[in-house]
Design a protein around this motif. Sequence first.
Motif, mmCIF file in Angstrom:
data_model
loop_
_atom_site.group_PDB
_atom_site.id
_atom_site.type_symbol
_atom_site.label_atom_id
_atom_site.label_comp_id
_atom_site.label_asym_id
_atom_site.label_seq_id
_atom_site.Cartn_x
_atom_site.Cartn_y
_atom_site.Cartn_z
ATOM 1 N N ARG A 223 -19.555 1.591 17.261
ATOM 2 C CA ARG A 223 -18.958 0.336 17.744
ATOM 3 C C ARG A 223 -18.729 0.340 19.243
ATOM 4 N NH1 ARG A 223 -14.656 1.479 14.108
ATOM 5 N NH2 ARG A 223 -13.409 1.388 15.973
ATOM 6 N N ILE A 224 -18.817 1.477 19.883
ATOM 7 C CA ILE A 224 -18.502 1.554 21.313
ATOM 8 C C ILE A 224 -19.432 0.661 22.131
ATOM 9 C CG2 ILE A 224 -19.893 3.580 21.875
ATOM 10 C CD1 ILE A 224 -17.425 4.486 23.588
ATOM 11 N N GLU A 225 -20.674 0.534 21.683
ATOM 12 C CA GLU A 225 -21.632 -0.284 22.428
ATOM 13 C C GLU A 225 -21.277 -1.759 22.384
ATOM 14 O OE1 GLU A 225 -23.623 -2.406 20.433
ATOM 15 O OE2 GLU A 225 -23.126 -1.405 18.579
ATOM 16 N N SER A 226 -20.556 -2.178 21.365
ATOM 17 C CA SER A 226 -20.225 -3.602 21.249
ATOM 18 C C SER A 226 -18.815 -3.921 21.751
ATOM 19 C CB SER A 226 -20.363 -4.049 19.794
ATOM 20 O OG SER A 226 -19.461 -3.346 18.977
ATOM 21 N N LEU A 227 -18.141 -2.933 22.310
ATOM 22 C CA LEU A 227 -16.796 -3.147 22.828
ATOM 23 C C LEU A 227 -16.860 -4.073 24.037
ATOM 24 C CD1 LEU A 227 -14.777 -0.938 21.482
ATOM 25 C CD2 LEU A 227 -14.080 -0.671 23.818
ATOM 26 N N HIS A 228 -16.049 -5.075 24.048
ATOM 27 C CA HIS A 228 -16.056 -6.019 25.162
ATOM 28 C C HIS A 228 -14.875 -5.799 26.094
ATOM 29 C CE1 HIS A 228 -19.448 -8.054 23.422
ATOM 30 N NE2 HIS A 228 -18.806 -8.165 22.285
ATOM 31 N N VAL A 229 -14.198 -4.670 25.912
ATOM 32 C CA VAL A 229 -13.094 -4.279 26.787
ATOM 33 C C VAL A 229 -13.310 -2.830 27.189
ATOM 34 C CG1 VAL A 229 -11.429 -5.878 25.757
ATOM 35 C CG2 VAL A 229 -11.606 -3.557 24.867
ATOM 36 N N LYS A 230 -12.614 -2.404 28.219
ATOM 37 C CA LYS A 230 -12.694 -1.009 28.638
ATOM 38 C C LYS A 230 -12.032 -0.127 27.579
ATOM 39 C CE LYS A 230 -10.817 -1.832 32.675
ATOM 40 N NZ LYS A 230 -10.214 -1.561 33.971
ATOM 41 N N LEU A 231 -12.460 1.112 27.502
ATOM 42 C CA LEU A 231 -11.881 2.057 26.553
ATOM 43 C C LEU A 231 -10.377 2.177 26.750
ATOM 44 C CD1 LEU A 231 -12.342 4.140 24.278
ATOM 45 C CD2 LEU A 231 -12.600 5.852 26.065
ATOM 46 N N SER A 232 -9.934 2.156 27.995
ATOM 47 C CA SER A 232 -8.498 2.264 28.279
ATOM 48 C C SER A 232 -7.729 1.111 27.639
ATOM 49 C CB SER A 232 -8.240 2.303 29.782
ATOM 50 O OG SER A 232 -8.794 1.169 30.419
ATOM 51 N N ASP A 233 -8.261 -0.104 27.730
ATOM 52 C CA ASP A 233 -7.612 -1.260 27.116
ATOM 53 C C ASP A 233 -7.653 -1.164 25.594
ATOM 54 O OD1 ASP A 233 -7.111 -2.319 29.646
ATOM 55 O OD2 ASP A 233 -8.946 -3.524 29.642
ATOM 56 N N TYR A 234 -8.774 -0.690 25.068
ATOM 57 C CA TYR A 234 -8.928 -0.530 23.625
ATOM 58 C C TYR A 234 -7.876 0.440 23.076
ATOM 59 C CZ TYR A 234 -11.007 0.954 19.188
ATOM 60 O OH TYR A 234 -11.217 1.260 17.866
ATOM 61 N N LEU A 235 -7.736 1.601 23.728
ATOM 62 C CA LEU A 235 -6.770 2.596 23.264
ATOM 63 C C LEU A 235 -5.338 2.088 23.402
ATOM 64 C CD1 LEU A 235 -8.349 5.886 24.643
ATOM 65 C CD2 LEU A 235 -8.238 5.135 22.261
ATOM 66 N N ALA A 236 -5.046 1.438 24.497
ATOM 67 C CA ALA A 236 -3.694 0.902 24.708
ATOM 68 C C ALA A 236 -3.346 -0.098 23.612
ATOM 69 C CB ALA A 236 -3.593 0.253 26.085
ATOM 70 N N GLU A 237 -4.292 -0.928 23.255
ATOM 71 C CA GLU A 237 -4.042 -1.919 22.200
ATOM 72 C C GLU A 237 -3.923 -1.255 20.835
ATOM 73 O OE1 GLU A 237 -6.439 -5.464 19.964
ATOM 74 O OE2 GLU A 237 -6.679 -5.334 22.135
ATOM 75 N N ARG A 238 -4.835 -0.354 20.528
ATOM 76 C CA ARG A 238 -4.836 0.303 19.206
ATOM 77 C C ARG A 238 -3.581 1.143 18.979
ATOM 78 N NH1 ARG A 238 -7.996 -0.708 15.008
ATOM 79 N NH2 ARG A 238 -8.054 1.478 14.491
ATOM 80 N N LEU A 239 -3.083 1.777 20.039
ATOM 81 C CA LEU A 239 -1.948 2.682 19.894
ATOM 82 C C LEU A 239 -0.638 2.058 20.360
ATOM 83 C CD1 LEU A 239 -3.814 5.904 21.007
ATOM 84 C CD2 LEU A 239 -3.220 5.219 18.678
ATOM 85 N N ASP A 240 -0.717 0.815 20.805
ATOM 86 C CA ASP A 240 0.466 0.059 21.228
ATOM 87 C C ASP A 240 1.285 0.817 22.282
ATOM 88 O OD1 ASP A 240 2.044 -2.209 21.224
ATOM 89 O OD2 ASP A 240 3.400 -1.424 19.684
ATOM 90 N N ARG A 241 0.567 1.371 23.256
ATOM 91 C CA ARG A 241 1.191 2.102 24.355
ATOM 92 C C ARG A 241 0.436 1.786 25.632
ATOM 93 N NH1 ARG A 241 3.059 4.367 20.255
ATOM 94 N NH2 ARG A 241 4.444 6.127 20.089
ATOM 95 N N ASP A 242 1.093 1.950 26.754
ATOM 96 C CA ASP A 242 0.479 1.789 28.058
ATOM 97 C C ASP A 242 -0.554 2.904 28.252
ATOM 98 O OD1 ASP A 242 0.481 0.765 30.894
ATOM 99 O OD2 ASP A 242 1.094 2.861 31.222
#
Length: 196
Positions: A86-105
Amino acid sequence: MPGTQLKIKNMVCPRCIRVVREEMERLGYQVRDVTLGEVLLSDADPDLTKIARMLEGNGFALLADPKDRLVEQIKTEVIDLIRSGRIESLHVKLSDYLAERLDRDYTTLSHLFSTHEGITLERYTILQKIERAKELISYGELSMSEIAYQLGYRTIAHLSSQFRQIVGESPTAYRKSLQSRGEADPRRPLDGVTKR
């Protein structure tokens, strides 16, 4: 319904999920759910010493410290994202993805990860991508272009550059050396990529 949620280190694949489920059931626990890095038991008061011993015997570890658990969640998210394709279809940066998934800055996540693992989160992600590239190369089913795309690289040159930096040879040379030696792929376990 009461139960117990356990966080487990070193779960990196579906086989890990199966082993943990089977071993928990063998110990007599009613397992509600098992996902990467987590088990939900129906039992309200499990014997954590017995569970920790069983997990260690299978290459896992029970996590008690909240910081340890968060680092494992970060690893699980990175590994899952890379291995899922799924990484190829991510429309956000990995940093934003992780922050959203883990609910942390992300800055907090990155600092905790670096402090805990002795490697930056960015470097860890690159190492995981390269291990996945080595796996995909060894299968011989995809072109280098397809591998680069699946791993979220914009160009083959970018994949080749990182691959060469970490492995010591280009992806093409790596594929040829695997074929000429006829040997098994010298990959690293996913939970061991921080050891470089």
